[in-house]
Motif scaffolding. Structure first.
Motif, PDB file in Angstrom:
ATOM      1  N   ASN A 132      52.247 -66.917  59.343  1.00 40.15           N
ATOM      2  CA  ASN A 132      51.222 -65.916  59.619  1.00 40.15           C
ATOM      3  C   ASN A 132      49.952 -66.640  60.032  1.00 40.15           C
ATOM      4  O   ASN A 132      49.602 -67.664  59.439  1.00 40.15           O
ATOM      5  CB  ASN A 132      50.925 -65.061  58.373  1.00 40.15           C
ATOM      6  N   ASP A 133      49.265 -66.115  61.040  1.00 43.06           N
ATOM      7  CA  ASP A 133      48.002 -66.762  61.391  1.00 43.06           C
ATOM      8  C   ASP A 133      46.838 -66.213  60.574  1.00 43.06           C
ATOM      9  O   ASP A 133      45.678 -66.396  60.920  1.00 43.06           O
ATOM     10  CB  ASP A 133      47.713 -66.647  62.890  1.00 43.06           C
ATOM     11  N   ILE A 140      49.088 -73.642  59.521  1.00 41.34           N
ATOM     12  CA  ILE A 140      48.953 -74.995  60.076  1.00 41.34           C
ATOM     13  C   ILE A 140      49.482 -76.017  59.079  1.00 41.34           C
ATOM     14  O   ILE A 140      50.119 -77.011  59.453  1.00 41.34           O
ATOM     15  CB  ILE A 140      47.480 -75.268  60.429  1.00 41.34           C
ATOM     16  N   HIS A 141      49.231 -75.778  57.801  1.00 49.47           N
ATOM     17  CA  HIS A 141      49.726 -76.641  56.732  1.00 49.47           C
ATOM     18  C   HIS A 141      51.247 -76.795  56.822  1.00 49.47           C
ATOM     19  O   HIS A 141      51.782 -77.911  56.751  1.00 49.47           O
ATOM     20  CB  HIS A 141      49.296 -76.029  55.394  1.00 49.47           C
ATOM     21  N   TYR A 142      51.961 -75.695  57.010  1.00 49.72           N
ATOM     22  CA  TYR A 142      53.428 -75.748  57.072  1.00 49.72           C
ATOM     23  C   TYR A 142      53.927 -76.296  58.409  1.00 49.72           C
ATOM     24  O   TYR A 142      54.961 -76.960  58.458  1.00 49.72           O
ATOM     25  CB  TYR A 142      54.012 -74.374  56.795  1.00 49.72           C
ATOM     26  N   LEU A 143      53.213 -76.021  59.481  1.00 51.42           N
ATOM     27  CA  LEU A 143      53.609 -76.580  60.779  1.00 51.42           C
ATOM     28  C   LEU A 143      53.485 -78.098  60.774  1.00 51.42           C
ATOM     29  O   LEU A 143      54.304 -78.804  61.385  1.00 51.42           O
ATOM     30  CB  LEU A 143      52.750 -75.977  61.890  1.00 51.42           C
ATOM     31  N   ARG A 172      50.110 -69.621  68.593  1.00 52.77           N
ATOM     32  CA  ARG A 172      51.433 -69.057  68.876  1.00 52.77           C
ATOM     33  C   ARG A 172      52.274 -70.037  69.691  1.00 52.77           C
ATOM     34  O   ARG A 172      53.465 -70.238  69.417  1.00 52.77           O
ATOM     35  CB  ARG A 172      51.267 -67.746  69.635  1.00 52.77           C
ATOM     36  N   ALA A 173      51.633 -70.696  70.690  1.00 57.11           N
ATOM     37  CA  ALA A 173      52.352 -71.659  71.531  1.00 57.11           C
ATOM     38  C   ALA A 173      52.778 -72.886  70.720  1.00 57.11           C
ATOM     39  O   ALA A 173      53.902 -73.383  70.868  1.00 57.11           O
ATOM     40  CB  ALA A 173      51.470 -72.075  72.712  1.00 57.11           C
ATOM     41  N   ILE A 174      51.884 -73.376  69.852  1.00 53.88           N
ATOM     42  CA  ILE A 174      52.223 -74.540  69.021  1.00 53.88           C
ATOM     43  C   ILE A 174      53.337 -74.185  68.046  1.00 53.88           C
ATOM     44  O   ILE A 174      54.268 -74.968  67.822  1.00 53.88           O
ATOM     45  CB  ILE A 174      50.969 -75.034  68.272  1.00 53.88           C
ATOM     46  N   CYS A 175      53.246 -72.984  67.464  1.00 53.38           N
ATOM     47  CA  CYS A 175      54.274 -72.524  66.526  1.00 53.38           C
ATOM     48  C   CYS A 175      55.628 -72.422  67.227  1.00 53.38           C
ATOM     49  O   CYS A 175      56.662 -72.834  66.688  1.00 53.38           O
ATOM     50  CB  CYS A 175      53.859 -71.184  65.948  1.00 53.38           C
ATOM     51  N   ASN A 176      55.624 -71.891  68.436  1.00 50.67           N
ATOM     52  CA  ASN A 176      56.854 -71.777  69.222  1.00 50.67           C
ATOM     53  C   ASN A 176      57.462 -73.146  69.481  1.00 50.67           C
ATOM     54  O   ASN A 176      58.672 -73.356  69.357  1.00 50.67           O
ATOM     55  CB  ASN A 176      56.537 -71.073  70.548  1.00 50.67           C
ATOM     56  N   TYR A 429      43.985 -78.975  67.983  1.00 52.45           N
ATOM     57  CA  TYR A 429      43.584 -77.599  67.695  1.00 52.45           C
ATOM     58  C   TYR A 429      42.619 -77.557  66.512  1.00 52.45           C
ATOM     59  O   TYR A 429      41.595 -76.849  66.547  1.00 52.45           O
ATOM     60  CB  TYR A 429      44.824 -76.759  67.411  1.00 52.45           C
ATOM     61  N   LEU A 430      42.926 -78.329  65.473  1.00 47.05           N
ATOM     62  CA  LEU A 430      42.040 -78.379  64.311  1.00 47.05           C
ATOM     63  C   LEU A 430      40.682 -78.943  64.680  1.00 47.05           C
ATOM     64  O   LEU A 430      39.642 -78.468  64.203  1.00 47.05           O
ATOM     65  CB  LEU A 430      42.680 -79.222  63.207  1.00 47.05           C
TER      66      LEU A 430
END
Length: 462
Positions: A132-133, A140-143, A172-176, A429-430
């Motif tokens: 979830n964003d 981001i922690h889990y990614l 969304r793009a990074i998560c994908n 991103y961060l």
């Protein structure tokens, strides 16, 4: 090079050499919302530990389990569970919370996360709503864990996860990009399945939440020790304090509760499972007869089974895991609206009545009768049992495949490259988010200074 250094840092001699299969010792990393004093997440963690303990005994294997917590102070109740587990399992709680854009984050990654991942075979993320964003930081922690796990040549499985809608296109793009690297994704509901399909992900299975495994594991150790008996009949209520409850909603809700109490002739008990009653108590105190609070001194299963052992006639809640417990214990349950999609999706899948207050105020008799009749039929419980069996079989097959596979999992070069690119993308991103926040704060400070005439622009000082 990084992999070799991290492996040396965590290298130690095990006393259980006879449990090594194919020159591999099974080491599993569990990552989730552990340590936030949330009943649902604690329930998932306890379910994981009991499941792995039972698995190790059934297959006569030694398993090392590393639990990545967000705060070790809030998992002290699990040390009691740790002491009751069998000799074939070793559990260690490691506090890892990524402090964004600070020097501490370098220490967290290099000396805590990377060494743990370097010595592990398998990483389980979940369950719970990890993708979830909101809050963005936790996703981001889990990614980051996924990216570094693939760099460290670990198998990654997302088990029983949930997802909401994505608002940030970049995230969304990074998560994908990173979720495509996972070896398997097991989602808990159709809404999450739809969200992942929209990302173009494959290798997805829709089964159920991890907590569905729990009841069978609890029964053996706990239910025989319970001695709570009472002649009172109860209605159990549990609400999320984070929801926005309007005055009209609460007024209609209290009127509905009074009507149900008179129909069933029951006491109303508030299940305070995240110590969040303070903000609600002053608004609904006049309909509450008792309060049962979940605290850090007891395990989630102990609290749940002590609760369910009473003479409960109905459960009203907008908490997913509280509804799941009621379902597994064959209790009549009615769901209440929540801002999260997971409750509505759960109510549709298992045909649980969903009260939309105040519109449902005048149909409560029918909803109540429907809840009791459906639990009498028992089809819903049978569906939960079939999903639980399927999830248990899937997780066991994953672990056995990692352990008994004769081919050493080294990770493809393309996978390592994609994981590295994903990790660097997250860092960029961060950095962008951090710089944007600093810029906004600087502009705000300058506006305050101008407003109070501490600095002036466009004028020449004489």
């Amino acid at each position: 090079m990084i992999y070799i250094v991290c492996s040396k840092l965590m290298k130690h001699k095990t006393k259980h050499k006879y449990f090594i299969v194919n020159n591999k010792l099974l080491r599993i990393v569990l990552a989730g919302h552990w340590g936030l004093t949330n009943f649902g997440d604690d329930l998932i963690l306890e379910t994981w530990l009991r499941f792995l303990n039972k698995f190790s005994q059934e297959h006569d294997l030694y398993i090392e389990v590393y639990v990545l917590t967000l705060d070790n102070r809030n998992v002290l109740n699990f040390y009691k569970l740790k002491g009751s587990l069998g000799k074939n399992i070793y559990v260690k709680f490691i506090e890892y919370k990524f402090p964004f854009m600070s020097l501490t984050s370098i220490y967290q990654i290099l000396l805590i996360l990377l060494p743990v991942l370097a010595r592990s075979n398998l990483v389980f993320l979940g369950g719970g709503g990890l993708i979830n964003d909101y809050p963005r930081e936790l996703m981001i922690h889990y990614l980051i864990i996924i990216a570094l796990a693939k760099i460290m040549k670990c198998r990654v499985v997302l088990a029983g996860v949930g997802a909401e809608e994505f608002n940030s296109k970049i995230l969304r793009a990074i998560c994908n990009h990173l979720l495509r690297l996972a070896d398997l994704i097991v989602v808990r509901d159709n809404h999450t399945l739809f969200q992942f399909y929209n990302l173009g992900l494959k290798n997805i299975e829709k089964i159920c939440d991890i907590s569905f495994l729990g009841e069978r594991l609890w029964e053996e150790d706990i239910i025989n020790t319970l001695s709570v008996q009472t002649n009172r009949k109860y209605i159990v209520l549990s609400l999320r304090a984070g929801e926005k409850y309007s005055e009209e909603y609460l007024r209609s809700f209290k009127e509905l509760i009074r009507k149900i109490k008179s129909l069933l002739n029951c006491y109303l008990v508030y299940a305070n499972i995240r110590n969040d009653l303070r903000s609600l108590y002053c608004k609904i105190y006049d309909i509450i007869d008792e309060v049962w609070t979940y605290n850090s001194r007891e395990l989630p299963s102990e609290y749940a089974l002590h609760l369910m052992r009473r003479n409960i006639k109905l459960i009203l809640s907008n908490r997913l895991h509280f509804l799941i417990i009621g379902l597994l214990r064959k209790m009549p349950i009615i769901a209440l609206p929540s801002r999260w999609k997971k409750v509505e999706v759960f109510s549709k899948e298992f045909r649980v009545p969903l009260l939309r207050i105040p519109n449902s105020l005048y149909t409560s008799d029918g909803e109540l009768e429907f809840a009791h009749n459906e639990m009498t039929i028992g089809w819903r419980y049978n569906l939960a049992l079939s999903l639980r069996t399927r999830l248990e079989s899937t997780l066991k097959n994953i672990i056995l495949d990692v352990l008994y596979s004769s081919v050493k999992y080294t990770g493809e070069v393309s996978t390592l490259l994609k994981a590295s690119i994903g990790f660097l993308s997250l860092l960029l991103y961060l950095l962008a988010v951090h710089l944007s926040s600093v810029l906004k704060n600087s502009i705000y400070v300058i506006q305050l200074l101008v407003r109070f005439k501490l600095i002036e622009f466009g004028q020449n000082n004489v």
